[in-house]
Write an enzyme that holds these catalytic residues in place. Structure first.
Site, PDB file in Angstrom:
ATOM      1  N   HIS A 148       0.383  10.913  29.715  1.00 41.47           N
ATOM      2  CA  HIS A 148       0.879  11.067  28.347  1.00 41.47           C
ATOM      3  C   HIS A 148       2.348  11.437  28.402  1.00 41.47           C
ATOM      4  O   HIS A 148       2.749  12.226  29.263  1.00 41.47           O
ATOM      5  CB  HIS A 148       0.090  12.153  27.602  1.00 41.47           C
ATOM      6  CG  HIS A 148       0.275  12.080  26.130  1.00 41.47           C
ATOM      7  ND1 HIS A 148       1.369  12.625  25.501  1.00 41.47           N
ATOM      8  CD2 HIS A 148      -0.463  11.488  25.172  1.00 41.47           C
ATOM      9  CE1 HIS A 148       1.278  12.384  24.206  1.00 41.47           C
ATOM     10  NE2 HIS A 148       0.175  11.693  23.977  1.00 41.47           N
ATOM     11  N   ASP A 168      -7.880   9.323  24.679  1.00 39.71           N
ATOM     12  CA  ASP A 168      -8.472   7.994  24.545  1.00 39.71           C
ATOM     13  C   ASP A 168      -9.379   7.623  25.701  1.00 39.71           C
ATOM     14  O   ASP A 168     -10.189   6.702  25.585  1.00 39.71           O
ATOM     15  CB  ASP A 168      -7.366   6.953  24.342  1.00 39.71           C
ATOM     16  CG  ASP A 168      -6.793   7.088  22.948  1.00 39.71           C
ATOM     17  OD1 ASP A 168      -7.560   7.515  22.068  1.00 39.71           O
ATOM     18  OD2 ASP A 168      -5.606   6.809  22.741  1.00 39.71           O
ATOM     19  N   HIS A 208      -0.120   2.766  23.997  1.00 41.43           N
ATOM     20  CA  HIS A 208      -0.291   3.713  22.882  1.00 41.43           C
ATOM     21  C   HIS A 208      -1.765   3.696  22.482  1.00 41.43           C
ATOM     22  O   HIS A 208      -2.633   3.959  23.290  1.00 41.43           O
ATOM     23  CB  HIS A 208       0.673   3.298  21.771  1.00 41.43           C
ATOM     24  CG  HIS A 208       0.851   4.265  20.644  1.00 41.43           C
ATOM     25  ND1 HIS A 208       0.359   5.541  20.650  1.00 41.43           N
ATOM     26  CD2 HIS A 208       1.483   4.123  19.430  1.00 41.43           C
ATOM     27  CE1 HIS A 208       0.675   6.151  19.513  1.00 41.43           C
ATOM     28  NE2 HIS A 208       1.350   5.311  18.760  1.00 41.43           N
TER      29      HIS A 208
END
Ligand code: ACO
Length: 432
Positions: free
Chosen positions: A309, A367, A268
């Site tokens: 994802h 990210d 995450h």
């Protein structure tokens, strides 16, 4: 589902009567089969990881993973990232609409005026080891807020929820920055109310009492964008954690602390730190092939961090914005030839062309790029997830408050498929 039905019928191969289930339509996206009545028939559904389950209804955020869309309260993320500051987006998430000028001024004043921590909290920080991970300190200190701010905790009262939400939004950046100051052995820097939310965090992170610190406007803008892009993301693991913890009536500080703990995991929010650690481990372009092969090898648990994802099966729209910001920041800082950045760009190119990643639709996620931007800003790897946590606080408090405002809200209590031993008789110690 295209051409969505309004009801479905569940039939059984054991002669039991079929059960008709209504289909609930949202305002956008997939409809859902309402299975709430199944429990009355002694029937439960099985869905580890909630791959096919809507756990709540929400009017805060909409994602279409196939089309790569992300809307907050109906506004596309691209427009919010272009035109808003983080506090406007936080207001939007919490209140349902963008603020007008007077509302924005009041909200900004309220938040910037609540950024200081109870002085006794200094002692909580000082109880940690100096080499602790900042996320470990954040989990503890945010949870500790409930020992300091326990007035206005009637969570069914909207005004009390708003007060807690404001406190969290205001104080989490101070806690995140102080977690860094503590582990780096520098004195805590107190918030400066004249600075913007993003600038204030940079000030508390990077300033020292020894010299004046003026935040670089290009970096402050990039940081603001990181905050906006991470502000909310529907029912992800940490938000679902906040809702689950909150569903028992737990206090808001405990709920957000639980959200921070969930976010910390490398699958995450921990992915931004893990991405940079991975790039440092790869170290040289000549080793990219070796790591790509490891990522494909089913006997190796290694995954390419910053790729993939659960929801986005095409490009994550936040990643596209962050990729652009990444190039802007590196240009502005003259870091285009930074070896780690070049390595990241090579990895991005190879993964985008490699059959394994293309066929599984594994694209770089937000990210992958936000870690590179934060590194260029001088934020250490161990603080990346803490930054994500402070940004996501707006979404967490909005979702937590929405849950309590919903009269249908119930304590979260999943069922299970039991696969353990049959009932058996206890045997005394000498007969086992
Ligand atoms: N590297 C290599 N292979 C991968 C990766 C990866 N990063 N991600 C998924 N896969 C493979 C899986 O091995 C699986 O292959 P298979 O079909 O041959 O078995 C397939 O792609 C599907 O993967 P799942 O694990 O089923 O996908 P899921 O939706 O459960 O996981 C997740 C999504 C957790 C994000 C995953 O892609 C991952 O671990 N990525 C790396 C960590 C990361 O970057 N997380 C950040 C998420 S974004 C955020 O939180 C803001």
């Amino acid at each position: 589902m295209n051409n969505q039905p309004t009801k479905v019928t569940l039939s059984f191969d054991n002669g039991n009567a079929p059960i008709e289930l209504p289909v609930l339509a949202g305002t956008l996206g997939n409809s859902v089969i309402d299975i709430r009545s199944l429990g009355q028939h002694g029937i439960f559904t099985y869905d580890p990881g909630f791959m096919s389950t809507a756990a709540c209804n929400s009017n805060i955020t909409f994602i279409d993973g196939e089309k790569g869309l992300l809307f907050h309260r109906g506004y596309p993320i691209e427009q919010l990232a272009e035109h808003c500051d983080y506090l406007e987006v936080a207001y939007l998430l919490m209140h349902g609409d963008l603020p007008n000028a007077a509302e924005k001024q009041r909200f900004t004043k309220k938040i910037t005026g609540s950024t200081m921590l109870h002085d006794q909290l200094n002692n909580i920080f000082r109880g940690y080891r100096r080499d602790a991970h900042p996320m470990a300190v954040m989990v503890g200190v945010v949870g500790s807020l409930s020992a300091f701010y326990f007035n206005n905790m009637e969570i069914l009262d909207p005004r009390h929820r708003e007060i807690s939400a404001h406190r969290l939004l205001a104080k989490v950046p101070t806690i995140a920055a102080w977690s860094y100051k503590y582990i780096s052995g520098q004195p805590f820097m107190y918030p400066q109310n004249h600075l913007s939310y993003a600038e204030n965090f940079m000030y508390m992170m990077f300033a020292t009492p020894c010299e004046e610190y003026v935040p670089n406007p290009i970096l402050a803008k990039a940081f603001e964008r990181i905050l906006i892009l991470h502000a909310d993301h529907e029912q992800n693991a940490s938000t679902s954690t906040v809702r689950l913890v909150g569903s028992s009536g737990a206090n808001p500080f405990a709920c957000i602390s639980a959200g921070i703990a969930s976010l910390w995991g490398p699958a995450h929010g921990g992915a931004n730190e893990a991405t940079l650690n991975m790039l440092e481990e790869i170290g040289d372009a000549s080793r990219i092939g070796e790591f790509i092969n490891r990522a494909k090898d089913k006997t190796d648990s290694f995954r390419l961090m910053g790729f993939g994802h659960r929801v986005y099966r095409n490009m994550d729209p936040r990643a596209a914005i962050m990729r652009k910001t990444c190039h802007e920041v590196l240009d502005a800082l003259g870091l285009n030839n930074d070896p780690l950045f070049k390595l990241a760009m090579m990895l991005e190119k190879i993964a985008l062309e490699d059959e394994y990643f293309v066929s599984r639709r594994l694209y770089p996620n937000v990210d992958f790029y936000s870690g590179i931007v934060m590194r260029a800003m001088g934020i250490p790897n161990t603080m990346f997830t803490a930054v994500f946590a402070l940004a996501r606080t707006a979404g967490w408090v909005a979702q937590w408050s929405e849950m309590h405002a919903d009269p249908q809200s119930k304590i979260g209590r999943p069922r299970q498929l039991y696969t353990g031993s049959q009932a058996r008789e206890f045997l005394p110690l000498d007969q086992r």
